[in-house]
Motif scaffolding. Structure first.
Motif, PDB file in Angstrom:
ATOM      1  N   VAL A   1       1.145 -10.437   1.818  1.00 11.14           N
ATOM      2  CA  VAL A   1       2.517 -10.079   1.460  1.00 11.14           C
ATOM      3  C   VAL A   1       3.445 -11.293   1.508  1.00 11.14           C
ATOM      4  CG1 VAL A   1       4.522  -8.702   2.104  1.00 11.14           C
ATOM      5  CG2 VAL A   1       2.242  -7.658   2.109  1.00 11.14           C
ATOM      6  N   GLU A   2       3.437 -12.005   2.641  1.00 11.36           N
ATOM      7  CA  GLU A   2       4.351 -13.154   2.774  1.00 11.36           C
ATOM      8  C   GLU A   2       4.045 -14.250   1.765  1.00 11.36           C
ATOM      9  OE1 GLU A   2       7.207 -13.753   4.228  1.00 11.36           O
ATOM     10  OE2 GLU A   2       7.188 -11.667   4.875  1.00 11.36           O
ATOM     11  N   PRO A   3       2.752 -14.638   1.572  1.00 10.59           N
ATOM     12  CA  PRO A   3       2.473 -15.628   0.521  1.00 10.59           C
ATOM     13  C   PRO A   3       2.952 -15.174  -0.854  1.00 10.59           C
ATOM     14  CG  PRO A   3       0.575 -15.392   1.947  1.00 10.59           C
ATOM     15  CD  PRO A   3       1.549 -14.328   2.358  1.00 10.59           C
ATOM     16  N   LEU A   4       2.826 -13.880  -1.148  1.00 17.42           N
ATOM     17  CA  LEU A   4       3.305 -13.370  -2.432  1.00 17.42           C
ATOM     18  C   LEU A   4       4.818 -13.520  -2.537  1.00 17.42           C
ATOM     19  CD1 LEU A   4       2.993 -11.888  -5.118  1.00 17.42           C
ATOM     20  CD2 LEU A   4       3.087  -9.721  -3.854  1.00 17.42           C
ATOM     21  N   TYR A   5       5.529 -13.136  -1.480  1.00 16.30           N
ATOM     22  CA  TYR A   5       6.988 -13.293  -1.478  1.00 16.30           C
ATOM     23  C   TYR A   5       7.369 -14.754  -1.722  1.00 16.30           C
ATOM     24  CZ  TYR A   5       7.731  -8.589   0.562  1.00 16.30           C
ATOM     25  OH  TYR A   5       7.784  -7.241   0.788  1.00 16.30           O
ATOM     26  N   GLU A   6       6.659 -15.679  -1.060  1.00 12.85           N
ATOM     27  CA  GLU A   6       6.978 -17.103  -1.209  1.00 12.85           C
ATOM     28  C   GLU A   6       6.744 -17.579  -2.638  1.00 12.85           C
ATOM     29  OE1 GLU A   6       5.504 -18.126   3.309  1.00 12.85           O
ATOM     30  OE2 GLU A   6       5.091 -19.577   1.736  1.00 12.85           O
ATOM     31  N   VAL A   7       5.646 -17.111  -3.252  1.00  9.16           N
ATOM     32  CA  VAL A   7       5.361 -17.505  -4.635  1.00  9.16           C
ATOM     33  C   VAL A   7       6.431 -16.974  -5.580  1.00  9.16           C
ATOM     34  CG1 VAL A   7       3.768 -17.229  -6.580  1.00  9.16           C
ATOM     35  CG2 VAL A   7       2.869 -17.750  -4.305  1.00  9.16           C
ATOM     36  N   ILE A   8       6.809 -15.706  -5.392  1.00  5.29           N
ATOM     37  CA  ILE A   8       7.824 -15.103  -6.266  1.00  5.29           C
ATOM     38  C   ILE A   8       9.130 -15.881  -6.184  1.00  5.29           C
ATOM     39  CG2 ILE A   8       9.291 -13.052  -6.562  1.00  5.29           C
ATOM     40  CD1 ILE A   8       6.781 -11.385  -5.800  1.00  5.29           C
ATOM     41  N   LYS A   9       9.537 -16.212  -4.951  1.00  2.22           N
ATOM     42  CA  LYS A   9      10.778 -16.985  -4.791  1.00  2.22           C
ATOM     43  C   LYS A   9      10.644 -18.362  -5.431  1.00  2.22           C
ATOM     44  CE  LYS A   9      11.976 -14.645  -0.463  1.00  2.22           C
ATOM     45  NZ  LYS A   9      11.940 -14.760   1.012  1.00  2.22           N
TER      46      LYS A   9
END
Length: 916
Positions: free
Chosen positions: A92-100
């Motif tokens: 979840v957190e890596p995905l959030y970071e990529v999206i940002k």
């Protein structure tokens, strides 16, 4: 198929796609065994969506952690769902970071579901004249479809408008909630009406209309003729409350509270942060996308095309343990013009680090590692450290050999412990990157390698392990150590070739690098290694006193709260201040909880005693843990001094920062902070001299703005705050009161940092209208300042950067943002950065001038020991005090020529505080 207008407002149901991607192939993992498939699936969908619709406005919406209002309505809602799988949670957190990093706005709102946020934003978008395209795999969202809202499922490539909803479900979008309420939803555990399935629900909705219509015509259900129609009226009557509850559970909320930054017309797709994306794609091992980041995307920060290389060849590295091989390589070094050098050591602390080996590179892709002190059991015989260093010394001093390093100051300081010095042409890839774009990347070698070379370096943990069992480098086997170390030199060399070319195309930046940053490296190394004395006994006494004061503050806080609690716990503090005491909520955290941040407490402290106690407790607690407790433990056993590390490549504006200890953060104005400064002392027979620029940023403002009033005030050596007060309050200079001067000072410094009338009103404790009147009068009296601000904003928006007087550049990617808050923040930075950056340049030039003077034979007993903000601190023999003070003032004042004089004030004393 419905027609979708060009560049629609795109809303992505991130939570729906996260689970869909998790359960769909490919089930990827990286080389560390970490699951990455869900991240890959969602990002792939986003990339496809952006490629197809090229949206300008977009948001990716996720469910927040924790319960929602539906759980309050119905305890069994989604109760049957298993917890999120561990290998999905970690993504979840890596995905959030990529999206940002992709530049996509992301919204996570506590207390509601992603569907509710999406529905609300679709309503706002319609009011703003926007067509909304919702990307989801959730059938529930069909209730939102209308001529202005379309659904797309990118996994099945189906698009759904009003006609398609009827085609798929047999009813219009206006009856989808009724449909879900009647038959229930097993996925969400919505109960529905017992005995009503899909066909039954459709028959009633098609025959009678909405759920309200059905309940108004229960007697007509039997005539519809579907299986079980004769008994259905009784079932519906018996379960009316359940049907009503199911309807409420299935209804997407359309009135979620959204902030101004979350309104559709400001949810702007930004340029991606390439350096962060490169790092993330490298860690996730999405190699194809990493290659695209390098080859095809335009760098956000400075507009350059990222280097096209596709990684580096690491197969031609050599480990040298034989003298004949070393002599052969030494001959190559002597014949070359430029080489990269990197040291491998036992520690990060340059004062205790032992040299383990040296890596060198002359040509890209060809590097050597020379191990010197690997001492693990079975380690092969290695060359003599003394002999290799003796061989290298002439090259490191040579005027005809350029030495390249990454964070060269560290290598310089380590080798200085072995009496090895650097001279002649020096280059540092960390500083090349930093000067080229201070905000465009992290400037460590691993990040730069990914960004400019597309190469993921071997990490230290890969060869040494991690945690408590991590090896020091001397314990690492040469089979692992040599490729790791040689790669450092090779990557450094290749980065230099790329970055040198980029800097060469920007003469002003090249000047900052050549004339300010690079010459400062050996000076900072010398300052760090000399260190500064501290009085550990004095600090110990202060720690005891601070401990007693903290206990008193805790007891007073307990009395105010009516119970004991952890003053350091934001959660407990939040409960006491807002739940128990009912204090006004000034600001909320991103998760929606009442904030207990410093600025919130300061505002509350104006009216309530407990926040005031908390602020004092926080400040003293930090002072104790960071300085009075810690400094004595940082004294080097050999020198008896503390040795900070100065960082040139951290702040965006060019200011030096420091760590271990952080000298920049010692409070200046508080009595306790001043006592910490008293513990910084001079050796016997010496005093500390502190030389500080007076009002340097205001003087730079006068120079940059060319405002006649400010220029005259400084040129005539007037008290500029008094002069400002006289202008703003319309009184004679000799009639200015202390309060008027204080207000004028707040205005002068507030304008530098882009303070608004609201901010000024809070600081001065006056009404907003009065604060605005002060500022209006100020600009009437100093029109050049207003013109400078307007001119700077315009140039910043045109160029996307601002510059210092000396050509240092600060990029401002948000200066063109449609989001008002981000744009305003960038405008404030645009006004302040040239002043703060120019001040940073001037103090660095002053250090160069003073250091150059200190190299003269008669000054060998004078030492520069600290640089803090706009101040230089020197350790000076008592008999030389007047001479040194006079010379340092002269050198610092002549470090730059402005349209107003630079003024330096110098004092001396047994300790740092006395020197002020």
């Amino acid at each position: 198929m419905p027609q979708i207008p060009e560049q629609p407002f795109v809303l992505v149901d991130g939570s729906s796609y996260l689970y869909r991607a998790y359960h769909s192939p490919p089930h990827l993992t990286n080389s560390k065994g970490e699951a990455t498939g869900a991240v890959y699936g969602v990002v792939n969908m986003l990339r496809s969506l952006i490629r197809q619709y090229n949206p300008k406005l977009m948001a990716v919406v996720f469910d927040a952690k924790g319960p929602t209002f539906r759980d309050d309505m119905y305890q069994e809602y989604k109760a049957q769902r298993p917890p999120m799988p561990d290998d999905l949670r970690t993504q979840v957190e890596p995905l959030y970071e990529v999206i940002k990093a992709m530049g996509l706005p992301m919204i996570v709102t506590p207390g509601v579901e992603a569907d509710d946020v999406i529905g609300t934003l679709a309503v706002h978008a319609k009011a703003q004249g926007l067509h909304t395209l919702i990307s989801t795999g959730d059938k529930d969202l069909a209730q939102l479809v209308n001529p202005d809202v379309t659904l797309i499922n990118t996994m099945t490539d189906t698009i759904m408008g009003p006609d398609e909803v009827i085609e798929k479900f047999g009813i219009g979008a206006d009856l989808i909630i009724d449909y879900l309420a009647l038959m229930g939803d097993k996925v969400d555990n919505i109960p529905g009406v017992p005995g009503v399935g899909q066909k039954t629900a459709l028959a009633m909705l098609q025959g009678l209309g909405s759920i309200d219509d059905i309940y108004a015509n229960l007697d007509k259900i039997a005539a519809l003729g579907f299986r079980g129609s004769k008994t259905m009226a009784a079932k519906l009557a018996d379960n009316k409350e359940m049907a009503k509850l199911s309807y409420e559970l299935a209804t997407i909320k359309l009135d979620v509270d959204v902030t101004p930054e979350q309104m559709p017309n400001v949810l702007e797709v930004r340029e991606p942060d390439l350096s962060t994306l490169a790092t993330l794609y490298g860690e996730l091992e999405f190699r194809r996308w990493l290659s695209e980041v390098r080859d095809h995307q335009t760098a956000k920060d400075d507009g350059e095309q990222v280097a096209p290389e596709s990684g580096i060849d690491t197969s031609n590295y050599q480990c040298i343990t034989e003298l004949s091989d070393w002599n052969a390589y030494l001959a190559k070094l002597q014949a070359c013009d430029l080489f990269a050098i990197d040291t491998e050591t036992t520690a990060l602390d340059y004062m205790v680090a032992e040299l383990v080996g040296i890596s060198l590179a002359i040509n890209p892709g060809e590097a050597v590692y020379v191990p010197l002190a690997h001492d693990y059991p079975g380690a092969p015989e290695q060359l003599s450290r003394e002999q290799v260093l003796q061989d290298l010394q002439p090259l490191l001093l040579s005027e005809s050999h350029t030495k390249v390093g990454q964070n060269l100051k560290y290598d310089m300081s380590v080798l200085a412990r072995y009496d090895i010095e650097f001279a002649g042409p020096l280059c540092d890839t960390m500083l090349e990157s930093y000067v080229f774009s201070s905000v465009g990347s992290r400037h460590d070698m691993d990040s730069l390698s990914l960004k400019y070379l597309g190469h993921k370096t071997i990490s230290f943990e890969d060869v040494a392990g991690k945690g408590a069992k991590q090896l020091t480098f001397n314990q690492v086997a040469l089979e692992q150590a040599a490729p790791y170390a040689a790669e450092d030199a090779d990557v450094t060399l290749q980065l230099h070739h790329v970055l040198k070319e980029k800097l060469a195309k920007e003469p002003s930046l090249q000047g900052v690098y050549d004339n300010i940053e690079m010459p400062l490296v050996p000076i900072l190394s010398a300052v760090e290694r000399h260190g500064v004395l501290v009085d550990s006994f004095m600090l110990g006494q202060q720690s005891v006193e601070l401990g007693a004061r903290l206990e008193t503050l805790e007891q007073e806080a307990y009395e105010q709260a009516g119970k004991q609690f952890n003053l350091g716990s934001p959660k407990q503090l939040q409960e006491i201040l807002f739940d128990q005491m009912g204090l006004p909520i000034i600001k909320k955290t991103p998760k929606g909880a009442p904030s207990t941040a410093e600025d919130v407490l300061q505002e509350l402290a104006l009216d309530y005693p407990l926040p005031k106690l908390i602020i004092e407790h926080r400040g003293l607690s930090k002072l104790k843990s960071t300085y009075t407790d810690k400094l004595p433990n940082m004294i080097n056993a050999q020198t008896g001094r503390i040795h900070t590390s100065y960082h040139q490549a951290v702040t965006a504006t060019g200011r030096l920062s420091s760590s271990d200890p952080n000298l920049q953060n010692i409070p200046i104005r508080t009595e306790e902070g001043q006592r910490v400064r008293q513990a910084f002392v001079a050796q016997e027979g010496y005093a500390l001299v502190a030389a500080d620029y007076s009002q340097i940023e205001l003087r730079i403002m006068a120079h940059l703005s060319g405002d006649k009033g400010l220029l005259d005030a400084f040129s005539n050596n007037l008290d500029v705050h008094k002069a400002t007060a006289a202008e703003v309050f319309g009184v004679n200079l000799d009639q200015v009161s202390a309060d008027q001067r204080r207000s004028a000072k707040a205005i002068n410094f507030g304008l530098i940092y882009g303070m608004s009338a609201f901010g000024l009103s809070k600081q001065l404790g006056i009404g907003r209208n009065q604060a605005q009147q002060y500022m209006d009068t100020y600009f009437e009296r100093y029109p050049g300042v207003l013109e400078y601000m307007e001119r700077t904003r315009e140039k910043a928006e045109e160029n996307a950067y601002v510059e210092t007087i000396f050509g240092r550049r600060l990029y401002l990617p948000d200066i063109r943002a449609r989001n008002v808050a981000r744009k305003k923040a960038a405008e404030r930075a645009a006004i302040n950065a040239p002043m703060q950056g120019t001040a940073a340049d001037i103090i660095k030039l002053a250090m160069l001038n003073v250091a150059n003077w200190l190299t003269e034979p008669e000054n060998q007993d004078v030492f520069m020991v600290m640089q803090v903000h706009d101040e230089l601190v020197l350790e000076v023999p008592l008999h030389k005090l007047d001479e040194v003070k006079s010379k340092v003032i002269d050198l610092m004042e002549k470090s730059a020529e402005l349209d107003v004089p630079l003024v330096v004030e110098a004092g001396h004393g047994e300790n740092w505080q006395q020197a002020h």
